[in-house]
Write an enzyme that holds these catalytic residues in place. Sequence first.
Site, PDB file in Angstrom:
ATOM      1  N   TYR A 154       0.837  -1.213   0.000  1.00 15.37           N
ATOM      2  CA  TYR A 154       0.000   0.000   0.000  1.00 15.37           C
ATOM      3  C   TYR A 154       0.875   1.268   0.000  1.00 15.37           C
ATOM      4  CZ  TYR A 154      -3.879   3.002   1.723  1.00 15.37           C
ATOM      5  OH  TYR A 154      -4.841   3.975   1.901  1.00 15.37           O
ATOM      6  N   LYS A 158       0.873   4.115  -2.809  1.00 16.40           N
ATOM      7  CA  LYS A 158       0.506   5.501  -2.496  1.00 16.40           C
ATOM      8  C   LYS A 158       1.659   6.471  -2.773  1.00 16.40           C
ATOM      9  CE  LYS A 158      -3.774   5.025  -1.238  1.00 16.40           C
ATOM     10  NZ  LYS A 158      -4.790   5.352  -2.261  1.00 16.40           N
TER      11      LYS A 158
HETATM   12  P1  NAP Z   1     -13.393   2.185   1.598  1.00 19.25           P
HETATM   13  O1  NAP Z   1     -14.415   2.663   2.561  1.00 19.25           O
HETATM   14  O2  NAP Z   1     -12.821   0.812   1.748  1.00 19.25           O
HETATM   15  O3  NAP Z   1     -13.969   2.373   0.117  1.00 19.25           O
HETATM   16  C1  NAP Z   1     -13.200   2.013  -0.993  1.00 19.25           C
HETATM   17  C2  NAP Z   1     -14.125   1.867  -2.179  1.00 19.25           C
HETATM   18  O4  NAP Z   1     -13.323   1.494  -3.327  1.00 19.25           O
HETATM   19  C3  NAP Z   1     -15.163   0.765  -1.977  1.00 19.25           C
HETATM   20  O5  NAP Z   1     -16.435   1.225  -2.356  1.00 19.25           O
HETATM   21  C4  NAP Z   1     -14.661  -0.342  -2.892  1.00 19.25           C
HETATM   22  O6  NAP Z   1     -15.670  -1.151  -3.470  1.00 19.25           O
HETATM   23  C5  NAP Z   1     -13.999   0.461  -3.998  1.00 19.25           C
HETATM   24  N1  NAP Z   1     -13.085  -0.388  -4.749  1.00 19.25           N
HETATM   25  C6  NAP Z   1     -12.132  -1.225  -4.263  1.00 19.25           C
HETATM   26  N2  NAP Z   1     -11.504  -1.865  -5.262  1.00 19.25           N
HETATM   27  C7  NAP Z   1     -12.075  -1.431  -6.408  1.00 19.25           C
HETATM   28  C8  NAP Z   1     -11.862  -1.731  -7.776  1.00 19.25           C
HETATM   29  N3  NAP Z   1     -10.946  -2.621  -8.170  1.00 19.25           N
HETATM   30  N4  NAP Z   1     -12.637  -1.110  -8.711  1.00 19.25           N
HETATM   31  C9  NAP Z   1     -13.585  -0.226  -8.329  1.00 19.25           C
HETATM   32  N5  NAP Z   1     -13.836   0.107  -7.047  1.00 19.25           N
HETATM   33  C10 NAP Z   1     -13.087  -0.499  -6.094  1.00 19.25           C
HETATM   34  O7  NAP Z   1     -12.107   3.157   1.585  1.00 19.25           O
HETATM   35  P2  NAP Z   1     -11.941   4.699   1.992  1.00 19.25           P
HETATM   36  O8  NAP Z   1     -11.428   4.729   3.377  1.00 19.25           O
HETATM   37  O9  NAP Z   1     -13.138   5.477   1.595  1.00 19.25           O
HETATM   38  O10 NAP Z   1     -10.698   5.073   1.050  1.00 19.25           O
HETATM   39  C11 NAP Z   1     -10.832   5.750  -0.187  1.00 19.25           C
HETATM   40  C12 NAP Z   1      -9.426   6.074  -0.722  1.00 19.25           C
HETATM   41  O11 NAP Z   1      -8.728   6.879   0.227  1.00 19.25           O
HETATM   42  C13 NAP Z   1      -8.562   4.857  -0.963  1.00 19.25           C
HETATM   43  O12 NAP Z   1      -7.759   5.054  -2.098  1.00 19.25           O
HETATM   44  C14 NAP Z   1      -7.721   4.795   0.282  1.00 19.25           C
HETATM   45  O13 NAP Z   1      -6.509   4.093   0.054  1.00 19.25           O
HETATM   46  C15 NAP Z   1      -7.501   6.265   0.552  1.00 19.25           C
HETATM   47  N6  NAP Z   1      -7.142   6.568   1.937  1.00 19.25           N
HETATM   48  C16 NAP Z   1      -7.983   6.263   2.969  1.00 19.25           C
HETATM   49  C17 NAP Z   1      -7.602   6.556   4.279  1.00 19.25           C
HETATM   50  C18 NAP Z   1      -8.480   6.253   5.463  1.00 19.25           C
HETATM   51  O14 NAP Z   1      -8.020   6.462   6.596  1.00 19.25           O
HETATM   52  N7  NAP Z   1      -9.701   5.776   5.299  1.00 19.25           N
HETATM   53  C19 NAP Z   1      -6.365   7.154   4.511  1.00 19.25           C
HETATM   54  C20 NAP Z   1      -5.532   7.442   3.443  1.00 19.25           C
HETATM   55  C21 NAP Z   1      -5.924   7.154   2.156  1.00 19.25           C
HETATM   56  P3  NAP Z   1     -16.343  -2.376  -2.629  1.00 19.25           P
HETATM   57  O15 NAP Z   1     -17.269  -1.711  -1.697  1.00 19.25           O
HETATM   58  O16 NAP Z   1     -17.054  -3.197  -3.638  1.00 19.25           O
HETATM   59  O17 NAP Z   1     -15.212  -3.088  -1.998  1.00 19.25           O
END
Ligand code: NAP
Length: 253
Positions: A154, A158
């Site tokens: 990851y 990133k």
């Molecule tokens: P999340 O709640 O897990 O949501 C991620 C979404 O991406 C889900 O709806 C998932 O679909 C979808 N997804 C995963 N693989 C996919 C694919 N191959 N094609 C299309 N859609 C796909 O994550 P989040 O926390 O909102 O994170 C969003 C972004 O921010 C990510 O890139 C994450 O790495 C980044 N981020 C998050 C945090 C944090 O603390 N939450 C911190 C830093 C960066 P499904 O529902 O079907 O699985």
Amino acid sequence: MTQSPSRVAIVTGAGRGIGAAVAARLSADGFAVGLLDLDADAVKQGAETLTAGGGRAVGVSLDVSDAEQVERAVARVADELGPPTVLINNAGITRDNLLFKMTDQDWDSVIGVHLRGSFLMTRAVQKHMTEQGWGRIVNLSSTSALGNRGQVNYSAAKAGLQGFTKTLAIELGKFGVTANAIAPGFIATDMTAATAERVGMDFEDFKKAAAEQIPVRRVGEPADIANLAAFLVSEGAGFISGQVIYVAGGPKD
Ligand code: NAP
């Protein structure tokens, strides 16, 4: 300043979490929004909610790491809403493990969704942006890009997205397209809830412990990211490009 001829945005991973919040915010700001996600029901419902609220939206299911599905999804958004000029590469997964236990599959799937997915999406959407002479790309990086135990896959993805963003800014600037990365710290979503579960902690306790380490003494919410995304895709952000902005409640290197 050039006005955007087409106010159509695509948000990947819009089924829940940060992506859903960004999609809702861009819709409220007057963009027609293509919600793309693996989860067909979630984006169908999300698009219906935005439409019921007076917006224009379409939900399309796809795997962002599949080139054919990406081309088809972008073409559908362009057909139904108009040429997309805003792209939020947000879809993401984690497959955490210490290096010695990490499988080939854990590595490939994380690199595949974040890096290959963002590449495929951006390649498919840029032709609409360059034709329109205006575009805004926002990639979701992370504080994990700076290194995080158990996330060699990851953090590499990133960090890779930061180089990807800077290169997009250099290549696409002359077409009126900017590219920036948002690097969130701890944001309360299903992704961080899954991390709490993996380490055997109650999510509320996990958030409380995280907040104690954050200068503003709280964890982030999806709206904290949506607020910045809304600014970066705005007309007024046209001279900001190739930047990585940490949204973590405190400074990061
Ligand atoms: P999340 O709640 O897990 O949501 C991620 C979404 O991406 C889900 O709806 C998932 O679909 C979808 N997804 C995963 N693989 C996919 C694919 N191959 N094609 C299309 N859609 C796909 O994550 P989040 O926390 O909102 O994170 C969003 C972004 O921010 C990510 O890139 C994450 O790495 C980044 N981020 C998050 C945090 C944090 O603390 N939450 C911190 C830093 C960066 P499904 O529902 O079907 O699985």
